[in-house]
Design a protein around this motif. Sequence first.
Motif, PDB file in Angstrom:
ATOM      1  N   GLN A 111      -0.340   8.001  -7.604  1.00  0.00           N
ATOM      2  CA  GLN A 111       1.023   7.650  -7.147  1.00  0.00           C
ATOM      3  C   GLN A 111       0.827   6.265  -6.807  1.00  0.00           C
ATOM      4  O   GLN A 111       1.603   5.438  -7.024  1.00  0.00           O
ATOM      5  CB  GLN A 111       1.583   8.590  -6.492  1.00  0.00           C
ATOM      6  CG  GLN A 111       2.387   9.703  -7.128  1.00  0.00           C
ATOM      7  CD  GLN A 111       3.264   9.459  -8.427  1.00  0.00           C
ATOM      8  OE1 GLN A 111       4.001   8.487  -8.089  1.00  0.00           O
ATOM      9  NE2 GLN A 111       2.766   9.973  -9.252  1.00  0.00           N
ATOM     10  N   LEU A 152       8.317   2.350   0.728  1.00  0.00           N
ATOM     11  CA  LEU A 152       8.000   3.190  -0.602  1.00  0.00           C
ATOM     12  C   LEU A 152       6.592   3.654  -0.102  1.00  0.00           C
ATOM     13  O   LEU A 152       6.441   4.985  -0.854  1.00  0.00           O
ATOM     14  CB  LEU A 152       7.779   2.212  -1.537  1.00  0.00           C
ATOM     15  CG  LEU A 152       7.183   2.794  -2.910  1.00  0.00           C
ATOM     16  CD1 LEU A 152       8.371   3.744  -3.232  1.00  0.00           C
ATOM     17  CD2 LEU A 152       7.093   1.351  -3.954  1.00  0.00           C
ATOM     18  N   TYR A 153       5.439   3.193   0.478  1.00  0.00           N
ATOM     19  CA  TYR A 153       4.296   3.933   0.781  1.00  0.00           C
ATOM     20  C   TYR A 153       4.323   5.263   1.547  1.00  0.00           C
ATOM     21  O   TYR A 153       3.965   6.277   1.251  1.00  0.00           O
ATOM     22  CB  TYR A 153       3.336   2.685   1.566  1.00  0.00           C
ATOM     23  CG  TYR A 153       2.237   3.460   2.068  1.00  0.00           C
ATOM     24  CD1 TYR A 153       1.229   3.910   1.030  1.00  0.00           C
ATOM     25  CD2 TYR A 153       1.878   3.495   3.404  1.00  0.00           C
ATOM     26  CE1 TYR A 153      -0.076   4.395   1.523  1.00  0.00           C
ATOM     27  CE2 TYR A 153       0.788   4.186   3.793  1.00  0.00           C
ATOM     28  CZ  TYR A 153      -0.299   4.522   2.963  1.00  0.00           C
ATOM     29  OH  TYR A 153      -1.472   5.150   3.357  1.00  0.00           O
ATOM     30  N   ASN A 197       5.915  -3.137   1.214  1.00  0.00           N
ATOM     31  CA  ASN A 197       6.602  -2.053   0.927  1.00  0.00           C
ATOM     32  C   ASN A 197       6.346  -0.854   1.526  1.00  0.00           C
ATOM     33  O   ASN A 197       5.968   0.436   1.158  1.00  0.00           O
ATOM     34  CB  ASN A 197       6.385  -1.643  -0.839  1.00  0.00           C
ATOM     35  CG  ASN A 197       6.799  -2.781  -1.502  1.00  0.00           C
ATOM     36  OD1 ASN A 197       7.876  -3.021  -1.777  1.00  0.00           O
ATOM     37  ND2 ASN A 197       5.737  -3.706  -2.146  1.00  0.00           N
ATOM     38  N   VAL A 205       5.872   7.821  -0.885  1.00  0.00           N
ATOM     39  CA  VAL A 205       4.826   8.304  -1.747  1.00  0.00           C
ATOM     40  C   VAL A 205       3.970   9.308  -0.906  1.00  0.00           C
ATOM     41  O   VAL A 205       3.896  10.634  -1.518  1.00  0.00           O
ATOM     42  CB  VAL A 205       3.990   7.224  -2.325  1.00  0.00           C
ATOM     43  CG1 VAL A 205       2.515   7.881  -2.916  1.00  0.00           C
ATOM     44  CG2 VAL A 205       4.686   6.343  -3.331  1.00  0.00           C
ATOM     45  N   TYR A 256       0.052   4.077  -9.566  1.00  0.00           N
ATOM     46  CA  TYR A 256       1.276   3.951 -10.375  1.00  0.00           C
ATOM     47  C   TYR A 256       2.412   3.010  -9.982  1.00  0.00           C
ATOM     48  O   TYR A 256       2.727   2.227 -10.276  1.00  0.00           O
ATOM     49  CB  TYR A 256       1.758   5.300 -10.906  1.00  0.00           C
ATOM     50  CG  TYR A 256       3.181   5.376 -11.552  1.00  0.00           C
ATOM     51  CD1 TYR A 256       2.947   4.865 -12.982  1.00  0.00           C
ATOM     52  CD2 TYR A 256       4.385   5.629 -10.997  1.00  0.00           C
ATOM     53  CE1 TYR A 256       4.248   4.772 -13.667  1.00  0.00           C
ATOM     54  CE2 TYR A 256       5.401   5.627 -11.729  1.00  0.00           C
ATOM     55  CZ  TYR A 256       5.590   5.417 -12.776  1.00  0.00           C
ATOM     56  OH  TYR A 256       6.544   5.315 -13.848  1.00  0.00           O
ATOM     57  N   LYS A 257       2.649   3.352  -8.428  1.00  0.00           N
ATOM     58  CA  LYS A 257       3.763   2.623  -7.784  1.00  0.00           C
ATOM     59  C   LYS A 257       3.424   1.079  -7.279  1.00  0.00           C
ATOM     60  O   LYS A 257       4.431   0.304  -7.320  1.00  0.00           O
ATOM     61  CB  LYS A 257       4.545   3.583  -6.753  1.00  0.00           C
ATOM     62  CG  LYS A 257       4.860   4.678  -7.243  1.00  0.00           C
ATOM     63  CD  LYS A 257       5.921   5.439  -6.717  1.00  0.00           C
ATOM     64  CE  LYS A 257       6.483   6.604  -7.341  1.00  0.00           C
ATOM     65  NZ  LYS A 257       7.358   7.454  -6.679  1.00  0.00           N
ATOM     66  N   PHE A 258       2.176   0.913  -7.013  1.00  0.00           N
ATOM     67  CA  PHE A 258       1.794  -0.342  -6.398  1.00  0.00           C
ATOM     68  C   PHE A 258       0.760  -1.075  -7.319  1.00  0.00           C
ATOM     69  O   PHE A 258       0.701  -2.384  -6.891  1.00  0.00           O
ATOM     70  CB  PHE A 258       1.204   0.066  -5.089  1.00  0.00           C
ATOM     71  CG  PHE A 258       1.973   0.432  -4.082  1.00  0.00           C
ATOM     72  CD1 PHE A 258       2.685  -0.267  -3.278  1.00  0.00           C
ATOM     73  CD2 PHE A 258       2.158   1.951  -3.937  1.00  0.00           C
ATOM     74  CE1 PHE A 258       3.681  -0.099  -2.296  1.00  0.00           C
ATOM     75  CE2 PHE A 258       3.102   2.437  -2.863  1.00  0.00           C
ATOM     76  CZ  PHE A 258       3.722   1.546  -1.954  1.00  0.00           C
TER      77      PHE A 258
END
Length: 108
Positions: free
Chosen positions: A27, A90-91, A87, A94, A30-32
């Motif tokens: 993740q 968001l971290y 972020n 996750v 994918y996200k960062f």
Amino acid sequence: TGARGCEILVHTKNMLAIRIADAITDQIQYKFGIKQRDQDGVKELKRGDRGAYNILALEDAGVMAALLVEPCFANEKTAESQKIFDNEDLYAKVLAEEMIIHAKKIYK
């Protein structure tokens, strides 16, 4: 240092921790867009390895899946570390979501 990427330290004998760590590193990538160190971003430790004391102390205290998450090398300002610092919510999301997903599988 030249080291880059996300890595999570786990006890080599703890399959639950290994599965959760693999999901989290996936993740984060994918996200960062932060690559996973080595093959899959999961570094399995055994007693005596550097970093193992913290993991094993938590397991000895009853923690089911002890993880030491290193999303980036925060002691240097890099594009990777800036992605995490810019972020933080968001971290945290996750990490929380992956823990919740795995907890639900355990406590069905």
